[in-house]
Design an enzyme around this catalytic site. Structure first.
Site, PDB file in Angstrom:
ATOM      1  N   ASP A   1      -9.186  -3.946  -5.998  1.00  0.00           N
ATOM      2  CA  ASP A   1      -8.643  -3.429  -4.740  1.00  0.00           C
ATOM      3  C   ASP A   1      -9.328  -2.090  -4.461  1.00  0.00           C
ATOM      4  O   ASP A   1      -9.200  -1.153  -5.239  1.00  0.00           O
ATOM      5  CB  ASP A   1      -7.136  -3.243  -4.887  1.00  0.00           C
ATOM      6  CG  ASP A   1      -6.443  -2.794  -3.598  1.00  0.00           C
ATOM      7  OD1 ASP A   1      -7.089  -2.126  -2.771  1.00  0.00           O
ATOM      8  OD2 ASP A   1      -5.256  -3.101  -3.439  1.00  0.00           O
TER       9      ASP A   1
ATOM     10  N   SER B   1       0.830  -1.199   0.000  1.00  0.00           N
ATOM     11  CA  SER B   1       0.000   0.000   0.000  1.00  0.00           C
ATOM     12  C   SER B   1       0.876   1.264   0.000  1.00  0.00           C
ATOM     13  O   SER B   1       1.668   1.455  -0.911  1.00  0.00           O
ATOM     14  CB  SER B   1      -0.946  -0.056   1.206  1.00  0.00           C
ATOM     15  OG  SER B   1      -1.986   0.871   1.103  1.00  0.00           O
TER      16      SER B   1
ATOM     17  N   HIS C   1      -7.503  -5.895  -0.749  1.00  0.00           N
ATOM     18  CA  HIS C   1      -6.377  -4.974  -0.745  1.00  0.00           C
ATOM     19  C   HIS C   1      -5.075  -5.740  -0.572  1.00  0.00           C
ATOM     20  O   HIS C   1      -4.851  -6.367   0.465  1.00  0.00           O
ATOM     21  CB  HIS C   1      -6.559  -3.962   0.381  1.00  0.00           C
ATOM     22  CG  HIS C   1      -5.489  -2.915   0.432  1.00  0.00           C
ATOM     23  ND1 HIS C   1      -5.012  -2.287  -0.690  1.00  0.00           N
ATOM     24  CD2 HIS C   1      -4.791  -2.397   1.472  1.00  0.00           C
ATOM     25  CE1 HIS C   1      -4.077  -1.409  -0.348  1.00  0.00           C
ATOM     26  NE2 HIS C   1      -3.925  -1.474   0.968  1.00  0.00           N
TER      27      HIS C   1
END
Length: 504
Positions: free
Chosen positions: A447, A221, A475
């Site tokens: 996602d 991320s 995710h």
């Protein structure tokens, strides 16, 4: 937030820490590379880490870094590290891991969820190292409030007035201004230096003191942005970098909000399609009717919050956090059934439970991390923000049109960072990292937090970026997709790069 995306969503499912038999005893001190650096940086790059036991099979240490990299002779900060020595005995080197956020603790990630963060293969081949970036967790932290009750009021408090009105914006701006002043009071000069470029310089320092000529790294991320910045600054020192759940470095603050709003909207639709096939689903009829009902629930909570057992009030912003947390991971969708059914019946327990997990708030009202504070502090330095009211209203209208359920609650971001004590000086733009080696960029097609288009963008920007697509929900993909995990492991261990996108 995101997200500490992979780790936060997994918090509902994973407990993670595993004991390992260690065939050899690793050194209690590090052996820095000893590379030539300017004299003012030598005390940092040549320092020796001292590892102490901090859990079964785990060791902890602290490194010293300049508070301001432009003034290395000035004040210093500490960077917290944790490692699990290679379970195979002889390590190829260290593998540094960042869980995202910004504001996610790599120390907690490795301590609590190392099997989620890395495979058995990587644990056998590498010393797996988690670290808390500057301002985060056990490193010298950002702190914004005098106590947890004050932080409660900031996170869960409700701004009075009609959302988007002049009075509401004024109140939101003042609330954020006071919070920023509190951050400056409790954090001091560090608050100006928790940007990602400074964190990337810290990352190179950690590489050197750990004794690695090249950086081996997995970033999830936000950690993909940190990794991309590293490759941009130090292409000759980048080794094998895996960037999973990629952030597009060229996105503006509003681009992030709009793209994430679309992403969460898509994930909600996928959940509802699944839900309506089940008897226990709290919705009936069509997906569109269910989406309309959720949007109306958020509007009702904005106007008439529900009372919680502990005196807090459940408003739309807290409900928004409660909804999006389970959307990070398909395995957590079951929580949405309970959340919606209970809230439709006037209850708030599940909503507060999920929002508290999202915000790292414990049952007794204490906070286990400074994730919210560091998230805001880092983002306000990383993203230039426009506080013009006409601009914010136009953006709010676009958000509401393109993401009717979530868009309204992701608007008016310009009421926050323009009130921050320090303005961003970062120019958002593509990162190509010329001269770097091959870099793997992983994107999941649905996602919600770091949408697939960002992975496509980053892979195309990087001079030697290679896109690995995971066709699925949720995710990040490493550890969830066997195909992705095998490809990433082969790259990190043996340098094998897929000839084309494998479309896992």
């Amino acid at each position: 937030m995101s997200a500490l995306a992979a780790a936060v969503a997994a918090a509902l499912l994973l407990t993670g820490c595993v004991s390992w038999f260690m065939p050899t005893r690793p050194s209690a001190t590090s052996t820095p590379t000893g590379e030539d650096v300017p004299a003012e940086l030598a005390p940092y790059y040549h320092q020796v880490l001292r590892w102490t036991g901090c859990g079964t099979g785990l060791q902890c240490a602290a490194a010293t870094a300049p508070l301001d990299w432009a003034d290395p002779a000035g004040d210093t900060i500490e960077l917290a590290l944790i490692r699990q020595p290679a379970t195979g005995g002889k390590a190829r080197g260290s593998l540094l891991v960042d869980p995202g956020g910004p504001g996610g603790s790599g120390v907690d990630f490795i301590r609590d969820s190392i099997d989620f963060a890395t495979s058995e293969t990587l644990q056998r081949e590498f010393h797996v190292v988690g670290f808390d970036p500057r301002g985060v967790g056990a490193s010298t932290p950002v702190q914004c409030t005098a106590d947890d009750a004050e932080l409660d009021d900031f996170i869960y408090g409700i701004v009075a007035g009609e959302r988007g009105s002049d009075a509401w914006i004024t109140a939101a701006e003042e609330r954020n201004r006071q919070f920023g002043l509190g951050c400056l009071e409790h954090t001091g000069p560090l608050l100006e230096h928790v940007d990602t470029i400074s964190a990337a310089r810290d990352l190179d320092l950690l590489r050197a003191v750990l004794g690695d000529e090249k950086l081996s790294y997995i970033g999830y991320s936000y950690g993909t942005y940190l990794g991309a910045r590293y490759a941009e600054l130090y292409p000759d020192r980048a080794g094998r970098l895996v960037l999973d759940g990629a952030v597009d470095p060229s996105t503006t603050e509003f681009d992030v909000s709009l793209t994430q709003a679309r992403g969460f909207e898509g994930a909600l639709t996928a959940y509802l399609e699944d839900c309506l096939e089940r008897e226990e689903c709290p919705f009936g009829g069509t997906v569109e009717a269910a989406r309309t009902r959720i949007a109306e629930l958020l509007r009702q909570l904005d106007a008439r919050p529900l009372a919680g057992r502990d005196g807090r009030r459940l408003g739309a912003s807290t409900m928004f956090s409660a909804i999006i947390l389970p959307l990070y991971n398909r395995g957590n969708w079951v929580y949405l059934d309970e959340l919606f059914q209970e809230t439709f019946d006037g209850g708030s327990d599940t909503a507060f439970f999920l929002a508290d997990v999202y915000n790292d708030r414990e049952a007794g009202g204490t906070y286990s991390s400074n994730g919210t504070e560091s998230f805001i502090a880092i983002n306000c330095l990383d993203y230039p923000s426009d506080g013009d009211r006409d601009t914010m209203r136009a953006q709010a209208a676009q958000l509401a049109e393109e993401a009717p359920v979530f868009g309204p609650w992701m608007a008016y971001g310009g009421a926050q960072c323009p009130q921050w004590p320090f303005a961003s000086t970062v120019e958002r733009g593509p990162i190509s990292a010329p001269g770097s080696p091959d870099i793997l960029v992983i994107g999941t097609t649905n996602d919600p937090a770091t949408p697939y288009v960002w992975a496509q963008a980053l892979a195309s920007q990087l001079e030697r970026g290679h896109l690995v697509t995971h066709r699925g929900e949720g995710h990040t993909a490493y550890g969830d997709s066997e195909c992705v995990t095998e490809i990433a492991d082969a790259y990190l261990v043996d340098g094998v790069v897929p000839a084309a996108d494998p479309m896992c």
